[in-house]
Design a protein around this motif. Structure first.
Motif, PDB file in Angstrom:
ATOM      1  N   TYR A  33       0.861  -1.186   0.000  1.00 43.35           N
ATOM      2  CA  TYR A  33       0.000   0.000   0.000  1.00 43.35           C
ATOM      3  C   TYR A  33       0.899   1.238   0.000  1.00 43.35           C
ATOM      4  O   TYR A  33       0.960   1.981   0.981  1.00 43.35           O
ATOM      5  CB  TYR A  33      -0.897   0.002   1.244  1.00 43.35           C
ATOM      6  CG  TYR A  33      -1.758  -1.236   1.377  1.00 43.35           C
ATOM      7  CD1 TYR A  33      -3.063  -1.248   0.900  1.00 43.35           C
ATOM      8  CD2 TYR A  33      -1.253  -2.405   1.976  1.00 43.35           C
ATOM      9  CE1 TYR A  33      -3.853  -2.389   1.005  1.00 43.35           C
ATOM     10  CE2 TYR A  33      -2.034  -3.540   2.085  1.00 43.35           C
ATOM     11  CZ  TYR A  33      -3.331  -3.524   1.596  1.00 43.35           C
ATOM     12  OH  TYR A  33      -4.107  -4.643   1.704  1.00 43.35           O
ATOM     13  N   ASP A  35       0.854   4.209  -1.121  1.00 41.53           N
ATOM     14  CA  ASP A  35       0.372   5.596  -0.962  1.00 41.53           C
ATOM     15  C   ASP A  35      -0.147   5.873   0.449  1.00 41.53           C
ATOM     16  O   ASP A  35      -0.602   6.979   0.730  1.00 41.53           O
ATOM     17  CB  ASP A  35      -0.789   5.875  -1.943  1.00 41.53           C
ATOM     18  CG  ASP A  35      -0.348   5.656  -3.372  1.00 41.53           C
ATOM     19  OD1 ASP A  35       0.858   5.857  -3.641  1.00 41.53           O
ATOM     20  OD2 ASP A  35      -1.189   5.243  -4.196  1.00 41.53           O
ATOM     21  N   LYS A  36      -0.105   4.877   1.309  1.00 42.42           N
ATOM     22  CA  LYS A  36      -0.734   5.044   2.630  1.00 42.42           C
ATOM     23  C   LYS A  36       0.273   5.475   3.702  1.00 42.42           C
ATOM     24  O   LYS A  36       1.453   5.128   3.637  1.00 42.42           O
ATOM     25  CB  LYS A  36      -1.390   3.725   3.075  1.00 42.42           C
ATOM     26  CG  LYS A  36      -2.436   3.206   2.106  1.00 42.42           C
ATOM     27  CD  LYS A  36      -3.688   4.055   2.119  1.00 42.42           C
ATOM     28  CE  LYS A  36      -4.746   3.471   1.197  1.00 42.42           C
ATOM     29  NZ  LYS A  36      -5.873   4.370   0.991  1.00 42.42           N
ATOM     30  N   LYS A  37      -0.278   6.206   4.692  1.00 48.86           N
ATOM     31  CA  LYS A  37       0.533   6.657   5.843  1.00 48.86           C
ATOM     32  C   LYS A  37      -0.250   6.330   7.117  1.00 48.86           C
ATOM     33  O   LYS A  37      -1.452   6.608   7.173  1.00 48.86           O
ATOM     34  CB  LYS A  37       0.723   8.187   5.807  1.00 48.86           C
ATOM     35  CG  LYS A  37       1.488   8.703   4.616  1.00 48.86           C
ATOM     36  CD  LYS A  37       1.490  10.219   4.562  1.00 48.86           C
ATOM     37  CE  LYS A  37       0.325  10.836   3.817  1.00 48.86           C
ATOM     38  NZ  LYS A  37      -0.013  10.371   2.504  1.00 48.86           N
ATOM     39  N   ILE A  38       0.417   5.727   8.086  1.00 48.45           N
ATOM     40  CA  ILE A  38      -0.257   5.418   9.360  1.00 48.45           C
ATOM     41  C   ILE A  38       0.586   5.946  10.517  1.00 48.45           C
ATOM     42  O   ILE A  38       1.816   5.794  10.514  1.00 48.45           O
ATOM     43  CB  ILE A  38      -0.551   3.900   9.473  1.00 48.45           C
ATOM     44  CG1 ILE A  38      -1.656   3.535   8.455  1.00 48.45           C
ATOM     45  CG2 ILE A  38      -0.955   3.503  10.895  1.00 48.45           C
ATOM     46  CD1 ILE A  38      -2.250   2.156   8.550  1.00 48.45           C
ATOM     47  N   ILE A  62       3.829   0.777   3.791  1.00 45.96           N
ATOM     48  CA  ILE A  62       3.102   1.953   4.317  1.00 45.96           C
ATOM     49  C   ILE A  62       4.091   2.850   5.061  1.00 45.96           C
ATOM     50  O   ILE A  62       4.968   2.351   5.770  1.00 45.96           O
ATOM     51  CB  ILE A  62       1.984   1.483   5.290  1.00 45.96           C
ATOM     52  CG1 ILE A  62       0.985   0.602   4.535  1.00 45.96           C
ATOM     53  CG2 ILE A  62       1.298   2.663   5.963  1.00 45.96           C
ATOM     54  CD1 ILE A  62       0.019  -0.160   5.426  1.00 45.96           C
ATOM     55  N   ASP A  93      -3.883   7.860   7.017  1.00 47.07           N
ATOM     56  CA  ASP A  93      -4.905   6.862   6.664  1.00 47.07           C
ATOM     57  C   ASP A  93      -5.340   5.970   7.823  1.00 47.07           C
ATOM     58  O   ASP A  93      -6.214   5.120   7.654  1.00 47.07           O
ATOM     59  CB  ASP A  93      -4.368   5.978   5.526  1.00 47.07           C
ATOM     60  CG  ASP A  93      -4.032   6.816   4.313  1.00 47.07           C
ATOM     61  OD1 ASP A  93      -4.961   7.229   3.614  1.00 47.07           O
ATOM     62  OD2 ASP A  93      -2.828   7.108   4.090  1.00 47.07           O
ATOM     63  N   ILE A 113     -11.162   7.718  10.294  1.00 48.51           N
ATOM     64  CA  ILE A 113     -10.078   6.836   9.834  1.00 48.51           C
ATOM     65  C   ILE A 113      -9.971   5.617  10.772  1.00 48.51           C
ATOM     66  O   ILE A 113     -10.382   5.696  11.941  1.00 48.51           O
ATOM     67  CB  ILE A 113      -8.707   7.582   9.745  1.00 48.51           C
ATOM     68  CG1 ILE A 113      -8.376   8.276  11.086  1.00 48.51           C
ATOM     69  CG2 ILE A 113      -8.675   8.552   8.571  1.00 48.51           C
ATOM     70  CD1 ILE A 113      -6.985   8.874  11.149  1.00 48.51           C
ATOM     71  N   LEU A 286      -7.415  -1.787   5.412  1.00 47.86           N
ATOM     72  CA  LEU A 286      -7.233  -0.905   4.248  1.00 47.86           C
ATOM     73  C   LEU A 286      -7.997  -1.431   3.028  1.00 47.86           C
ATOM     74  O   LEU A 286      -8.373  -0.677   2.149  1.00 47.86           O
ATOM     75  CB  LEU A 286      -5.734  -0.743   3.922  1.00 47.86           C
ATOM     76  CG  LEU A 286      -4.928   0.031   4.971  1.00 47.86           C
ATOM     77  CD1 LEU A 286      -3.453   0.105   4.574  1.00 47.86           C
ATOM     78  CD2 LEU A 286      -5.468   1.443   5.192  1.00 47.86           C
TER      79      LEU A 286
END
Ligand code: ASP
Length: 290
Positions: A33, A35-38, A62, A93, A113, A286
């Protein structure tokens, strides 16, 4: 609310599905993933949960936003809600949260979220429980009929409370043991030496001194002697029985140094499985399923 806050929200079939997905990831299946940020928000100390979430996120491609509670505006009085709402506004995200307050997530009902609970007070530790269940499933290939005794500081332990509820639902026989002062009657009590001979799983707990209101009425040496997994006790366990512990372990207190890494111990395997379980939970969320 999205993410994973408590295992009580997950049906037995979903739990098995997540374990099987984690096993597939462990066998080498990869999903990414990019493009995701956690963000990981740990308001209580943590080594395994915090860093295995971070490793899990990295394995999924991520980006990790590492929140430092000491350097944040928490010190200026900002609430948990406003902190999480800020991360949401920044376009993160999802958030992983550990907090000392039982069910802190009840304050976060307006957050859209996903929230992944890394432990709340004495109440829930859903990913710990899932990794424990994964380790048991790998070992025995089933849950129904297995006998497990959780030993030690039951009343202050979110690990015990989460595991007892879900293990009973999965058809396991669950008991507790240890000092009477930690017995909150959340499962039937067994004297330790009886449990040692009869159980398939002995799960030891750390004494959670940071949550104690009263001083413990014995020394660490006395605790080890009466309630610890000594080498002699380990030798009395059933041939296929295993020893588990959520860690951090205190060698010489709840577990003898010589037992911590013995052939019956699954403590380090639990840690490894924690990465795959957290990957499975985050990926499933996700993908829109949690
Ligand atoms: N790591 C577990 C928890 O966060 C157990 C412990 O700290 O003793 O609850």
């Amino acid at each position: 609310m999205r993410g994973l806050l408590t295992l009580k929200d997950l049906k037995e079939e979903k739990i098995i599905e997540l374990i099987k997905y984690a096993e597939k990831l462990k066998r080498g299946f990869r999903i990414s993933y990019p493009d995701k940020k956690i963000a990981t928000l740990f308001f209580e100390n943590s080594t395994r949960t915090q860093y295995s979430f971070q490793v899990a996120l990295m394995n999924l491609g991520i980006k990790v936003v590492d929140f430092d509670t000491q350097l944040s505006s928490i010190a200026k009085g900002e609430t948990l809600y406003d902190t999480v709402r800020t991360f949401e506004a920044l376009g993160v995200d999802g958030v992983v949260i550990r907090h000392s307050k039982d069910e802190y997530f009840k304050e976060l009902e307006n957050i859209k979220i996903p929230i992944f609970n890394g432990g709340d007070g004495k109440a829930n530790h859903p990913t710990q429980s899932l990794l424990d269940l994964m380790t048991i499933y790998e070992e025995f290939g089933k849950f129904k009929g297995l006998k497990c005794c959780i030993v030690g500081d039951i009343s202050h332990s979110r690990v015990a409370h989460t595991n007892i509820e879900v293990m009973q639902r999965l058809g396991m026989e669950v008991y507790i043991s240890g000092p009477e002062m930690f017995n909150d009657h959340c499962a039937p009590y067994l004297p330790l030496d009886e449990a040692i001979e009869k159980m398939d799983i002995i799960m030891l707990l750390r004494i959670q001194f940071e949550r104690h209101q009263e001083k413990m009425n014995m020394t660490k040496e006395e605790y080890h002697e009466k309630y610890g997994m000594t080498y002699e006790r380990m030798l009395k366990m059933k041939e296929k029985a295993i020893i588990m512990h959520p860690a951090p372990i205190n060698r010489g207190v709840e577990i003898a140094d010589s037992v911590a890494e013995c052939e019956k111990s699954r403590i380090y395997k639990q840690m490894t499985n924690g990465v795959y379980i957290r990957m499975a939970v985050i990926s499933d969320s996700l993908d829109g399923n949690l």
